[in-house]
Design a protein around this motif. Structure first.
Motif, PDB file in Angstrom:
ATOM      1  N   LEU A 346      13.339   2.406  10.853  1.00  0.00           N
ATOM      2  CA  LEU A 346      13.296   3.432   9.813  1.00  0.00           C
ATOM      3  C   LEU A 346      12.032   3.373   8.961  1.00  0.00           C
ATOM      4  O   LEU A 346      11.401   4.415   8.741  1.00  0.00           O
ATOM      5  CB  LEU A 346      14.544   3.343   8.929  1.00  0.00           C
ATOM      6  CG  LEU A 346      14.599   4.328   7.752  1.00  0.00           C
ATOM      7  CD1 LEU A 346      14.473   5.772   8.233  1.00  0.00           C
ATOM      8  CD2 LEU A 346      15.890   4.141   6.955  1.00  0.00           C
ATOM      9  N   THR A 491      17.454   6.882  14.314  1.00  0.00           N
ATOM     10  CA  THR A 491      17.111   7.788  13.226  1.00  0.00           C
ATOM     11  C   THR A 491      15.771   8.464  13.487  1.00  0.00           C
ATOM     12  O   THR A 491      14.944   7.966  14.258  1.00  0.00           O
ATOM     13  CB  THR A 491      17.062   7.030  11.896  1.00  0.00           C
ATOM     14  OG1 THR A 491      16.865   7.960  10.829  1.00  0.00           O
ATOM     15  CG2 THR A 491      15.935   6.012  11.876  1.00  0.00           C
ATOM     16  N   THR A 492      15.525   9.595  12.830  1.00  0.00           N
ATOM     17  CA  THR A 492      14.270  10.322  13.033  1.00  0.00           C
ATOM     18  C   THR A 492      13.217   9.981  11.987  1.00  0.00           C
ATOM     19  O   THR A 492      12.024  10.095  12.252  1.00  0.00           O
ATOM     20  CB  THR A 492      14.516  11.835  12.980  1.00  0.00           C
ATOM     21  OG1 THR A 492      14.945  12.205  11.653  1.00  0.00           O
ATOM     22  CG2 THR A 492      15.569  12.253  13.989  1.00  0.00           C
ATOM     23  N   HIS A 500      23.219  12.805  10.668  1.00  0.00           N
ATOM     24  CA  HIS A 500      23.219  12.163  11.983  1.00  0.00           C
ATOM     25  C   HIS A 500      24.673  11.942  12.384  1.00  0.00           C
ATOM     26  O   HIS A 500      25.419  11.252  11.689  1.00  0.00           O
ATOM     27  CB  HIS A 500      22.479  10.825  11.930  1.00  0.00           C
ATOM     28  CG  HIS A 500      22.063  10.309  13.266  1.00  0.00           C
ATOM     29  ND1 HIS A 500      20.752  10.146  13.639  1.00  0.00           N
ATOM     30  CD2 HIS A 500      22.789   9.924  14.346  1.00  0.00           C
ATOM     31  CE1 HIS A 500      20.684   9.688  14.868  1.00  0.00           C
ATOM     32  NE2 HIS A 500      21.922   9.547  15.320  1.00  0.00           N
ATOM     33  N   SER A 502      27.410  10.226  14.380  1.00  0.00           N
ATOM     34  CA  SER A 502      27.523   8.951  15.066  1.00  0.00           C
ATOM     35  C   SER A 502      28.992   8.564  15.184  1.00  0.00           C
ATOM     36  O   SER A 502      29.882   9.401  15.012  1.00  0.00           O
ATOM     37  CB  SER A 502      26.714   7.886  14.322  1.00  0.00           C
ATOM     38  OG  SER A 502      26.632   6.697  15.078  1.00  0.00           O
ATOM     39  N   GLU A 507      28.891   1.727  15.073  1.00  0.00           N
ATOM     40  CA  GLU A 507      27.992   1.462  13.951  1.00  0.00           C
ATOM     41  C   GLU A 507      28.406   0.198  13.186  1.00  0.00           C
ATOM     42  O   GLU A 507      29.594  -0.060  12.992  1.00  0.00           O
ATOM     43  CB  GLU A 507      27.985   2.651  12.987  1.00  0.00           C
ATOM     44  CG  GLU A 507      27.300   3.899  13.530  1.00  0.00           C
ATOM     45  CD  GLU A 507      25.788   3.809  13.553  1.00  0.00           C
ATOM     46  OE1 GLU A 507      25.240   2.738  13.203  1.00  0.00           O
ATOM     47  OE2 GLU A 507      25.148   4.811  13.919  1.00  0.00           O
ATOM     48  N   GLN A 512      24.282   2.912   7.264  1.00  0.00           N
ATOM     49  CA  GLN A 512      23.583   3.960   6.522  1.00  0.00           C
ATOM     50  C   GLN A 512      22.182   3.530   6.098  1.00  0.00           C
ATOM     51  O   GLN A 512      21.266   4.360   6.010  1.00  0.00           O
ATOM     52  CB  GLN A 512      24.398   4.358   5.291  1.00  0.00           C
ATOM     53  CG  GLN A 512      23.807   5.510   4.489  1.00  0.00           C
ATOM     54  CD  GLN A 512      23.679   6.799   5.280  1.00  0.00           C
ATOM     55  OE1 GLN A 512      24.666   7.481   5.522  1.00  0.00           O
ATOM     56  NE2 GLN A 512      22.468   7.151   5.688  1.00  0.00           N
ATOM     57  N   HIS A 514      19.994   2.220   7.727  1.00  0.00           N
ATOM     58  CA  HIS A 514      19.027   2.322   8.821  1.00  0.00           C
ATOM     59  C   HIS A 514      18.774   3.767   9.242  1.00  0.00           C
ATOM     60  O   HIS A 514      18.155   3.999  10.280  1.00  0.00           O
ATOM     61  CB  HIS A 514      19.524   1.515  10.023  1.00  0.00           C
ATOM     62  CG  HIS A 514      19.901   0.113   9.678  1.00  0.00           C
ATOM     63  ND1 HIS A 514      21.078  -0.472  10.086  1.00  0.00           N
ATOM     64  CD2 HIS A 514      19.262  -0.817   8.914  1.00  0.00           C
ATOM     65  CE1 HIS A 514      21.145  -1.699   9.610  1.00  0.00           C
ATOM     66  NE2 HIS A 514      20.056  -1.935   8.899  1.00  0.00           N
ATOM     67  N   TYR A 515      19.250   4.720   8.450  1.00  0.00           N
ATOM     68  CA  TYR A 515      19.094   6.137   8.790  1.00  0.00           C
ATOM     69  C   TYR A 515      18.464   6.888   7.629  1.00  0.00           C
ATOM     70  O   TYR A 515      18.831   6.676   6.466  1.00  0.00           O
ATOM     71  CB  TYR A 515      20.450   6.773   9.110  1.00  0.00           C
ATOM     72  CG  TYR A 515      21.043   6.348  10.427  1.00  0.00           C
ATOM     73  CD1 TYR A 515      20.830   7.101  11.577  1.00  0.00           C
ATOM     74  CD2 TYR A 515      21.810   5.194  10.526  1.00  0.00           C
ATOM     75  CE1 TYR A 515      21.376   6.715  12.798  1.00  0.00           C
ATOM     76  CE2 TYR A 515      22.357   4.796  11.739  1.00  0.00           C
ATOM     77  CZ  TYR A 515      22.139   5.560  12.868  1.00  0.00           C
ATOM     78  OH  TYR A 515      22.678   5.177  14.071  1.00  0.00           O
ATOM     79  N   SER A 516      17.544   7.788   7.933  1.00  0.00           N
ATOM     80  CA  SER A 516      17.037   8.703   6.910  1.00  0.00           C
ATOM     81  C   SER A 516      18.020   9.844   6.692  1.00  0.00           C
ATOM     82  O   SER A 516      18.051  10.449   5.616  1.00  0.00           O
ATOM     83  CB  SER A 516      15.671   9.256   7.326  1.00  0.00           C
ATOM     84  OG  SER A 516      15.742   9.933   8.566  1.00  0.00           O
ATOM     85  N   GLU A 517      18.823  10.158   7.713  1.00  0.00           N
ATOM     86  CA  GLU A 517      19.836  11.204   7.601  1.00  0.00           C
ATOM     87  C   GLU A 517      21.128  10.609   7.022  1.00  0.00           C
ATOM     88  O   GLU A 517      21.332   9.393   7.061  1.00  0.00           O
ATOM     89  CB  GLU A 517      20.155  11.800   8.983  1.00  0.00           C
ATOM     90  CG  GLU A 517      18.946  12.213   9.796  1.00  0.00           C
ATOM     91  CD  GLU A 517      18.317  11.075  10.580  1.00  0.00           C
ATOM     92  OE1 GLU A 517      17.185  11.242  11.075  1.00  0.00           O
ATOM     93  OE2 GLU A 517      18.952   9.992  10.686  1.00  0.00           O
ATOM     94  N   LEU A 519      24.803   9.702   7.481  1.00  0.00           N
ATOM     95  CA  LEU A 519      25.664   9.466   8.632  1.00  0.00           C
ATOM     96  C   LEU A 519      26.992  10.192   8.473  1.00  0.00           C
ATOM     97  O   LEU A 519      27.618  10.140   7.414  1.00  0.00           O
ATOM     98  CB  LEU A 519      25.941   7.971   8.790  1.00  0.00           C
ATOM     99  CG  LEU A 519      24.921   7.149   9.573  1.00  0.00           C
ATOM    100  CD1 LEU A 519      25.344   5.687   9.595  1.00  0.00           C
ATOM    101  CD2 LEU A 519      24.764   7.665  10.985  1.00  0.00           C
TER     102      LEU A 519
END
Length: 748
Positions: A346, A491-492, A500, A502, A507, A512, A514-517, A519
C-alpha cells in the motif's frame, strides 16, 4: 518524417508520375556534386527546380527549400516547386504548411495523381483519415497502379478500424508489386490488429526480407513474435532493431520492455536508461528508475531491489517535474510484481499514484454525469470493466456473477472491455451472457469518454492493476460508486477507488490497514466458477511424462509466485519424502524457469534438485486435470498463493496444504480450506507446512478423508449462491450511491 521517405518503387516526389528509381533517383546516382553558388541559388527556374529535387532526394531539405523559393519568386504558381515545398514541410514536421503548398500545386495541376497521393499522406499525418481517403482514392482513380496510394489508403482504413477494407487495399498494392516492403509492412500491421498473428508473422518476415533496413517492419515483427510467445525470436528482432537505429529511443524502449517481460531486470534497466538518454521523457524516466524482477535470485537480492525501487520512487516524488501529456507506455509492470514479494504494497502504490498525478495531472478526470443528481426513475446502471473477456481465469471466476446480475430486473448491466468479445470456443466463459457488451477504445482519453457516456451509477473493476488501461482508468471518476474485485487481490492505492469487495474467510483481522479502499467483507469466497467437466479417463503418469513411482507434490501456479521463502519448504519436502517429486509448470513462453532453476542451485542440494520437475505449460484442460488428480497433494506457495486454478483441484478433490500469509493474496488457500471445512490442510508455520504436505501424501486414510471433505463441500464454490446473493444485495443497496457524493477513502 518516416512516412514520406522516398523508396525506390514509390512515386517520385518531382510529380512526374514515374517511380522514383526510374526518375530522380537516376539523377541522384548519375549527377556530379552540385556547384557551389555565390550569393544564393542561381540559374533558370528549370535548373533551380532540378537542383531542388536532387537536394531533396539527398536529404538536404533547407537547400532544396531555398531553390524552391527562388523558383516561386519568379513563377509563384509553379506546381512542382509548390509540391516539393509541401513534401519538405511534411518531412520537417509541419503538415499544415505542407497541405497548403500541395493544395496550391493541385490548383494548377488538378489531375496529378502523385500530388493527390501525397496530399492524402499529409492528411494522414494530421489524423484526418476520412479526408485522406478522399485524396488517395482520387489518386487511384487517376492511376490505379500507384502502389504508394494503395498502401497509404490501407493505413488510413486501418486507423479507422476498417480492417477488412484495409487488408484489401494492401493486397491490391501487393498484386502490383509483390515484394513492396511498405505494402507488406502495412498488411502485417493490419493482420496484427485483427489478431491473425501467425499470418502477420509470415507477412512481416517477407517485409524484412524485402527491406532489411526497415525499422518499422522489424519493430512490427518483434511485436508479433512477442505476442505469439516467441520471445527469443522477438529478442533477436529487437536486438537487430537497435543495431539498425541505435540513436532511436523507441528501439531501446522496445528492447527494454521485452527484456523486462522475460525477467531480465538489469539488461532491461540498461536499455531503458539508453532510451532516456536519447529522448528524456517522463515515461522513460519511470521505466528506467522503477524496474522489478519477476523471479528473484535470492531473498537478499529481492530486498535490495525493493529498497532501490522505493528509494527511486521517493527521489522521483521529490524532484521538480513539469506536468506532461499522458503516455500509456508509462505503465510499470512492476506494479504487478510488487505483490509477489510478501510485503505491504500500500505505501508504495499510494506514492506511485501520487507520482503519476504529479507527472500527468490529466489522469484526474470526472465524468459529467457524476456531478448531476442521479436519475431515480430507472434501474441501477452498473458497469463491470475487465481486460479478460476471453478464455482466462478471471473471466471464468466472474462470468457466472455477470449472468446472475443480468437476470435481476432492477439492474442494467454493462460488461466493458477494450478487448473484443471472442467468437467460438474462446468465448466460453461468457457464452451464456445476455447483458450488454461495450467494447471501448484502448486509448485512455477515448475509453474514458465512452464509459462516461454510459452514465453509470456503479463501476466495478474486476482485475484492476494487471495491465495499463484498467489501472489508468482507475484514476478517473467514471461512476458515483467505484469498486474493486479480486481478479488481482491487491489494493490499488488509487484515490478514486471507493470500495474493495473481499471475504472474511481470508482477510486477517488488520486487513483494512492494507487497503486504500474501504473493505466490504463478504461471508463467502468472492468468486463463482463453473465446475470443470472431467474426462472419462485420466491419462497415466507415463502418458504425461511423469515419474511412475513416488508421490507428486504439484504446485500449479505461475513461477512468479515462487517466493525465495518457499525454497526451504521445497527442500524440506524432498528431504522428508525421499521418493517424492515437486512439480512446477514452466511459463507458456517466458524463460522464467531458467531463473528459478538458477536460484534453486543456491538453495536446494543437488541430490534433492534432481527431484524438482518443470513440466511444459499445460493448455489442455483434461491433461491439467489429470496432473491434479495424480498429485498426492497440491502445494499452495507462500505469500501469493493459489487462485482460480483451485477450481480444477476441487473438481478432482485432491487435498492441498497452505500456510496463511499476512495479506489476502497469501490467504486464499485458507479461505478455501474454511469454505471446504478441511482446515487440517492449514499449516501454522513453514515447518508445519512440510510436515502436513508429507503426511497427507504418505497417509492414504488422511488423504481420502480430506478428499471426501472437498467433494462434499465444493458446491459452495461451483454453485456459490451465497456470494451471488451478497453481491446482488450490496449493489442494490447503493450504499455510496447512486446520488451520493463520491467518497475518497485514501486515509483509512
Amino acid at each position: 518524417m518516416s512516412s514520406i521517405k522516398v523508396g525506390r518503387n514509390d512515386a517520385c516526389p518531382c510529380g512526374s508520375g514515374k517511380k522514383h528509381k526510374q526518375c530522380c533517383l537516376q539523377v541522384r546516382q548519375q549527377a556530379a556534386p552540385l556547384p557551389k553558388t555565390q550569393g544564393g541559388a542561381m540559374g533558370s527556374p528549370a535548373e533551380l527546380l532540378s537542383q531542388a529535387i536532387q537536394l531533396f532526394v539527398q536529404g538536404h531539405d533547407e537547400a532544396a527549400a531555398s531553390r524552391c523559393q527562388a523558383v516561386l519568386q519568379r513563377v509563384p504558381s509553379q506546381p512542382d516547386a509548390l509540391h516539393l515545398c509541401g513534401l519538405i514541410g511534411l518531412r520537417q514536421g509541419r503538415p499544415l504548411e505542407a497541405l497548403q503548398f500541395i493544395d496550391r500545386a493541385l490548383s494548377s495541376e488538378p489531375a496529378n495523381d502523385t500530388m493527390h497521393s501525397n496530399r492524402g499522406i499529409v492528411l494522414q499525418a494530421l489524423g484526418r483519415h476520412e479526408e485522406a481517403l478522399t485524396s488517395l482514392r482520387r489518386a487511384l482513380d487517376l492511376d490505379p497502379r500507384g502502389i504508394a496510394a494503395w498502401t497509404h489508403q490501407g493505413l488510413s482504413l486501418m486507423a479507422l478500424l476498417r480492417l477488412d477494407e484495409a487488408e484489401l487495399s494492401f493486397r491490391a498494392g501487393l498484386d502490383l508489386a509483390p515484394s513492396d516492403a511498405a505494402a507488406l509492412n502495412g498488411l502485417g500491421q493490419c493482420l496484427l490488429r485483427a489478431g491473425r498473428l501467425d499470418e502477420a508473422a509470415r507477412v512481416l518476415t517477407q517485409a524484412c526480407i524485402a527491406d532489411p533496413q526497415s525499422v518499422t517492419a522489424r519493430t512490427n515483427l518483434g511485436v508479433v513474435h512477442a505476442a505469439l510467445g516467441r520471445h527469443e525470436e522477438a529478442l533477436v528482432d529487437f536486438q537487430q532493431l537497435v543495431a539498425l537505429a541505435p540513436d532511436r529511443a523507441e528501439s531501446w524502449d522496445r528492447l527494454g520492455g521485452l527484456l523486462q517481460e522475460m525477467g531480465e531486470a538489469e539488461p532491461a534497466r540498461d536499455a531503458f536508461t539508453r532510451a532516456y538518454q536519447l529522448e528524456p521523457q517522463p515515461a522513460r524516466l519511470l521505466r528506467k528508475s522503477l524496474v522489478l524482477s519477476h523471479v528473484h535470485r535470492s531473498l537478499e537480492s529481492m530486498r535490495e531491489e525493493r529498497q532501490q525501487f522505493e528509494a527511486q520512487l521517493e527521489a522521483l516524488l521529490a524532484a521538480p517535474a513539469a506536468p506532461a501529456e499522458f503516455d500509456m507506455s508509462s505503465f510499470l509492470p512492476g506494479i504487478f510484481s510488487l505483490a509477489y514479494q510478501g510485503d505491504d504494497v500500500l505505501p508504495a502504490l499510494r506514492k506511485l499514484a501520487t507520482l503519476y498525478l504529479k507527472l500527468f495531472p490529466g489522469l484526474a478526470w470526472t465524468a459529467p454525469h457524476v456531478t448531476r443528481p442521479a436519475d431515480g426513475g430507472r434501474g441501477l446502471r452498473i458497469g463491470f470493466f475487465t481486460s479478460y473477456v476471453h478464455d482466462h481465469a478471471v473471466a471464468h471466476c466472474f462470468a457466472p456473477l455477470m449472468q446472475a446480475l443480468v437476470e435481476n430486473a432492477g439492474f442494467e448491466i454493462h460488461l466493458i472491455s477494450h478487448r473484443q468479445l471472442p467468437l467460438g470456443e474462446g468465448r466460453r466463459p461468457y457464452a451464456g451472457y445476455t447483458g450488454r457488451f461495450v467494447e471501448v477504445s484502448d486509448r485512455l482519453t477515448d475509453a474514458r469518454q465512452e464509459i462516461a457516456a454510459l452514465e453509470l451509477d456503479i463501476l466495478v473493476y474486476q482485475d484492476i492493476g494487471m495491465e495499463a488501461l484498467s489501472y489508468f482508468l482507475g484514476f478517473a471518476r467514471l461512476a458515483r460508486l467505484q469498486c474493486v474485485m479480486g481478479g488481482h487481490p491487491v489494493t490499488t492505492g488509487l484515490p478514486e477507488m471507493d470500495v474493495h469487495l473481499s471475504s472474511s474467510l481470508g482477510e486477517p483481522d488488520d486487513a483494512q490497514a492494507h487497503y486504500s479502499e474501504r473493505l466490504v467483507m463478504l461471508d463467502a469466497i468472492p468468486a463463482s466458477c463453473e465446475q470443470p467437466t472431467l474426462p472419462s479417463r485420466f491419462k497415466s503418469k507415463l502418458e504425461l511424462g511423469l515419474p511412475s513411482e513416488g508421490n507428486l507434490y504439484v504446485c500449479p501456479v505461475m513461477l512468479q509466485k515462487i517466493h525465495p521463502d518457499f525454497d526451504r519448504a521445497v527442500a524440506g519436502i524432498l528431504e522428508a519424502d525421499p521418493h517424492g517429486y515437486v512439480v512446477f509448470f514452466k511459463h507458456a513462453s517466458l524463460p522464467l524457469d531458467r531463473h528459478l532453476r538458477s536460484r534453486f542451485e543456491q538453495t536446494i542440494a543437488p541430490e534433492l534438485r534432481e527431484r524438482v520437475l518443470f513440466l511444459p505449460w499445460v493448455r489442455n484442460r483434461d491433461d491439467f486435470a489429470a496432473i491434479n488428480a495424480l498429485a498426492a497433494v497440491i502445494l499452495d506457495p507462500f505469500h501469493f498463493g493459489i487462485g482460480s486454478t483451485a477450481a480444477t483441484t476441487m473438481a478432482v478433490a485432491t487435498p492441498f496444504v497452505t500456510l496463511p500469509g499476512k495479506f489476502l493474496r497469501g490467504r486464499v488457500g485458507l479461505a478455501y480450506a474454511r469454505m471446504l471445512e478441511v482446515e487440517a490442510c492449514v499449516a501454522i508455520d513453514a515447518a508445519d507446512y512440510v510436515r502436513k504436505a508429507v503426511q497427507i501424501a504418505c497417509d492414504p486414510a488422511l488423504r481420502d478423508r480430506l478428499s471426501a471433505g472437498i467433494q462434499e463441500n465444493r458446491s459452495r464454490f461451483f454453485d456459490n449462491q451465497a456470494y451471488l446473493a451478497q453481491i446482488r444485495g450490496y449493489l442494490a443497496s447503493g450504499r455510496e450511491g447512486p446520488g451520493a457524493a463520491p467518497r475518497k477513502l485514501m486515509d483509512n
